[in-house]
Design an enzyme around this catalytic site. Structure first.
Site, PDB file in Angstrom:
ATOM      1  N   ASP A   1      -8.179   4.075   1.141  1.00  0.00           N
ATOM      2  CA  ASP A   1      -7.214   4.375   2.190  1.00  0.00           C
ATOM      3  C   ASP A   1      -7.966   4.846   3.425  1.00  0.00           C
ATOM      4  O   ASP A   1      -8.618   5.891   3.386  1.00  0.00           O
ATOM      5  CB  ASP A   1      -6.272   5.467   1.677  1.00  0.00           C
ATOM      6  CG  ASP A   1      -5.108   5.690   2.619  1.00  0.00           C
ATOM      7  OD1 ASP A   1      -5.199   5.261   3.787  1.00  0.00           O
ATOM      8  OD2 ASP A   1      -4.124   6.292   2.185  1.00  0.00           O
TER       9      ASP A   1
ATOM     10  N   CYS B   1      -1.464   0.855   7.363  1.00  0.00           N
ATOM     11  CA  CYS B   1      -2.908   0.590   7.508  1.00  0.00           C
ATOM     12  C   CYS B   1      -3.372  -0.644   6.740  1.00  0.00           C
ATOM     13  O   CYS B   1      -3.707  -1.668   7.335  1.00  0.00           O
ATOM     14  CB  CYS B   1      -3.736   1.796   7.056  1.00  0.00           C
ATOM     15  SG  CYS B   1      -3.469   3.271   8.063  1.00  0.00           S
ATOM     16  N   ARG B   2      -3.387  -0.557   5.403  1.00  0.00           N
ATOM     17  CA  ARG B   2      -4.002  -1.621   4.603  1.00  0.00           C
ATOM     18  C   ARG B   2      -3.124  -2.848   4.421  1.00  0.00           C
ATOM     19  O   ARG B   2      -3.572  -3.979   4.662  1.00  0.00           O
ATOM     20  CB  ARG B   2      -4.407  -1.068   3.224  1.00  0.00           C
ATOM     21  CG  ARG B   2      -5.532  -0.052   3.307  1.00  0.00           C
ATOM     22  CD  ARG B   2      -5.674   0.716   2.002  1.00  0.00           C
ATOM     23  NE  ARG B   2      -4.520   1.573   1.768  1.00  0.00           N
ATOM     24  CZ  ARG B   2      -4.312   2.298   0.676  1.00  0.00           C
ATOM     25  NH1 ARG B   2      -5.192   2.254  -0.316  1.00  0.00           N
ATOM     26  NH2 ARG B   2      -3.244   3.060   0.559  1.00  0.00           N
ATOM     27  N   SER B   3      -1.887  -2.653   3.968  1.00  0.00           N
ATOM     28  CA  SER B   3      -1.072  -3.853   3.673  1.00  0.00           C
ATOM     29  C   SER B   3      -0.673  -4.653   4.922  1.00  0.00           C
ATOM     30  O   SER B   3      -0.588  -5.888   4.818  1.00  0.00           O
ATOM     31  CB  SER B   3       0.131  -3.515   2.783  1.00  0.00           C
ATOM     32  OG  SER B   3       1.001  -2.601   3.382  1.00  0.00           O
TER      33      SER B   3
ATOM     34  N   CYS C   1       0.868  -1.191   0.000  1.00  0.00           N
ATOM     35  CA  CYS C   1       0.000   0.000   0.000  1.00  0.00           C
ATOM     36  C   CYS C   1       0.901   1.236   0.000  1.00  0.00           C
ATOM     37  O   CYS C   1       2.077   1.148  -0.375  1.00  0.00           O
ATOM     38  CB  CYS C   1      -0.987  -0.011   1.161  1.00  0.00           C
ATOM     39  SG  CYS C   1      -0.238   0.035   2.803  1.00  0.00           S
TER      40      CYS C   1
ATOM     41  N   ASN D   1       2.303   1.447   4.324  1.00  0.00           N
ATOM     42  CA  ASN D   1       2.593   0.161   4.990  1.00  0.00           C
ATOM     43  C   ASN D   1       2.283   0.216   6.486  1.00  0.00           C
ATOM     44  O   ASN D   1       2.952  -0.430   7.302  1.00  0.00           O
ATOM     45  CB  ASN D   1       4.038  -0.295   4.744  1.00  0.00           C
ATOM     46  CG  ASN D   1       4.325  -1.747   5.144  1.00  0.00           C
ATOM     47  OD1 ASN D   1       5.436  -2.080   5.528  1.00  0.00           O
ATOM     48  ND2 ASN D   1       3.337  -2.617   5.080  1.00  0.00           N
TER      49      ASN D   1
HETATM   50  P1  4NP Z   1      -1.781   2.868   4.089  1.00  0.00           P
HETATM   51  O1  4NP Z   1      -2.379   4.219   4.671  1.00  0.00           O
HETATM   52  O2  4NP Z   1      -1.223   3.192   2.722  1.00  0.00           O
HETATM   53  O3  4NP Z   1      -2.950   1.955   4.031  1.00  0.00           O
HETATM   54  O4  4NP Z   1      -0.713   2.415   5.067  1.00  0.00           O
HETATM   55  C1  4NP Z   1      -1.619   5.394   4.769  1.00  0.00           C
HETATM   56  C2  4NP Z   1      -0.834   5.592   5.856  1.00  0.00           C
HETATM   57  C3  4NP Z   1      -0.117   6.767   5.983  1.00  0.00           C
HETATM   58  C4  4NP Z   1      -0.195   7.729   5.003  1.00  0.00           C
HETATM   59  C5  4NP Z   1      -0.990   7.524   3.896  1.00  0.00           C
HETATM   60  C6  4NP Z   1      -1.696   6.344   3.779  1.00  0.00           C
HETATM   61  N1  4NP Z   1       0.526   8.950   5.133  1.00  0.00           N
HETATM   62  O5  4NP Z   1       0.371   9.826   4.272  1.00  0.00           O
HETATM   63  O6  4NP Z   1       1.287   9.103   6.086  1.00  0.00           O
END
Ligand code: 4NP
Length: 152
Positions: free
Chosen positions: A122, A14-16, A9, A12
């Site tokens: 997201d 939240c989703r993955s 994702c 790294n």
């Molecule tokens: P992820 O979510 O891609 O599912 O881990 C996010 C976590 C942090 C950020 C963006 C998306 N960020 O911009 O810090």
């Protein structure tokens, strides 16, 4: 030979990490599963608290995970690279140096919505509810992935 699967994702956190924990729970230990982010801002961090909580609610512990950035070498290490959204897809494909690499990359929700190119939304800036929805989507997609990997 044991198959290696990478979940990707943006951050790294939240989703993955959720996808990694869910897929791990459906496969045996002959499979190697990892996750990474296209961005490195959260490298070394634990998954987001809300991902840890939703996983825990469904009996999955993801607290041993630490975020890391996707690297070009991952194309050689992993057999399958599942990305969460269309932006991740572009970012990962841009790093591929040949067709073999490109062919390893797939949107994870293609597993349950073939041809629709649907994103796992997201949940980072949203509510708790977003994490529940993401968990359910990933659970369904990982069910399909695990069945195929276990019965090739
Ligand atoms: P992820 O979510 O891609 O599912 O881990 C996010 C976590 C942090 C950020 C963006 C998306 N960020 O911009 O810090």
């Amino acid at each position: 030979m044991s198959k290696k699967i990478l979940l990707v994702c943006l951050g790294n956190i939240c989703r993955s990490p959720l996808a990694e924990g869910i897929l791990l729970s459906k496969l045996n230990d002959t499979f190697h599963i990892d996750s990474a982010g296209t961005g490195g801002w959260h490298a070394g961090e634990l998954p987001d608290k809300r991902s840890i909580q939703i996983a825990q609610k469904y009996g999955i512990d993801i607290t041993q995970q630490r975020a890391r950035k996707f690297q070009k070498e991952d194309f050689d290490i992993f057999d399958y690279i599942f990305v969460m959204d269309n932006q991740n897809y572009k970012d990962v494909i841009n790093l591929a140096s040949n067709e073999t690499h490109q062919n390893k990359v797939q949107l994870i929700l293609e597993e349950i919505f073939p041809g629709e190119r649907v994103d796992v939304p997201d949940p980072y800036y949203g509510s708790e509810d977003g994490f529940e929805k993401v968990f359910k989507m990933l659970d369904e997609a990982c069910d399909s992935i695990a069945k195929k990997l276990l019965n090739p």
